[in-house]
Design a protein around this motif. Structure first.
Motif, PDB file in Angstrom:
ATOM      1  N   ALA A  78       3.763   6.719  -8.116  1.00 18.63           N
ATOM      2  CA  ALA A  78       3.279   5.336  -8.181  1.00 18.63           C
ATOM      3  C   ALA A  78       1.890   5.300  -8.822  1.00 18.63           C
ATOM      4  O   ALA A  78       1.041   6.136  -8.538  1.00 18.63           O
ATOM      5  N   ASP A 125      -0.712   3.528  -8.248  1.00 19.88           N
ATOM      6  CA  ASP A 125      -1.366   2.642  -7.281  1.00 19.88           C
ATOM      7  C   ASP A 125      -2.764   3.167  -6.970  1.00 19.88           C
ATOM      8  O   ASP A 125      -2.931   4.320  -6.627  1.00 19.88           O
ATOM      9  N   ARG A 126      -3.741   2.315  -7.118  1.00 20.20           N
ATOM     10  CA  ARG A 126      -5.106   2.680  -6.741  1.00 20.20           C
ATOM     11  C   ARG A 126      -5.686   1.671  -5.747  1.00 20.20           C
ATOM     12  O   ARG A 126      -6.859   1.733  -5.421  1.00 20.20           O
ATOM     13  N   GLN A 127      -4.876   0.764  -5.248  1.00 15.86           N
ATOM     14  CA  GLN A 127      -5.381  -0.251  -4.331  1.00 15.86           C
ATOM     15  C   GLN A 127      -5.417   0.242  -2.890  1.00 15.86           C
ATOM     16  O   GLN A 127      -6.264  -0.161  -2.123  1.00 15.86           O
ATOM     17  N   TRP A 128      -4.487   1.099  -2.525  1.00 14.31           N
ATOM     18  CA  TRP A 128      -4.416   1.610  -1.169  1.00 14.31           C
ATOM     19  C   TRP A 128      -5.275   2.861  -1.095  1.00 14.31           C
ATOM     20  O   TRP A 128      -5.207   3.741  -1.945  1.00 14.31           O
ATOM     21  N   SER A 139      -3.424   6.201  -1.407  1.00 11.97           N
ATOM     22  CA  SER A 139      -2.443   6.348  -2.471  1.00 11.97           C
ATOM     23  C   SER A 139      -2.582   7.740  -3.064  1.00 11.97           C
ATOM     24  O   SER A 139      -3.622   8.400  -2.925  1.00 11.97           O
TER      25      SER A 139
END
Length: 124
Positions: free
Chosen positions: A70, A72-75, A78
């Motif tokens: 993924a 994804d760097r918001q969580w 991650s």
């Protein structure tokens, strides 16, 4: 010619400075240890369940695969953020997994394929 320090200058760190965050007593040690455990668990799930046939194992593999691949760097936890915090290149780790998977798929019984290191029991 004068050398300017700018945005794209490499950081110069001594090994002692880099590994200081991994030593016990460092303020960030517990968080980094947790991040390392999360990453190691995902890699183990990926490897262990990559070619399983039962539904539950396939689900575990898919979840590990989806988390690892993924963007994804918001969580905070991650894959990409954990790799960054641990000083790892997420794309390099992904390429290594893809190469391992391709070799393992071509040669399922090949014992010469590298295995991911296993965690040692606590206290040993």
């Amino acid at each position: 010619m004068e050398r300017s320090s700018g945005l794209f200058e490499p950081d110069a760190l001594l090994p002692a400075q880099f590994y200081a965050n991994f030593r016990q007593g460092s303020p960030a040690y517990p968080e980094r240890r947790l991040m390392m455990a999360v990453l190691q668990d995902a890699l183990e799930c990926f490897r262990k369940h990559a070619f399983s046939r039962d539904h539950r194992s396939q689900q575990i593999f898919r979840e590990a695969h989806d988390w690892i691949f993924a963007a994804d760097r918001q969580w905070w936890y991650s894959f990409e953020n954990i790799c960054d915090a641990l000083g790892l290149d997420p794309d390099y780790v992904r390429r290594g997994l893809e190469e391992w998977y391709a070799r393992a798929k071509e040669n399922p019984g090949d014992s010469s394929l590298p295995q991911f290191p296993r965690r040692s029991p606590r206290g040993r």
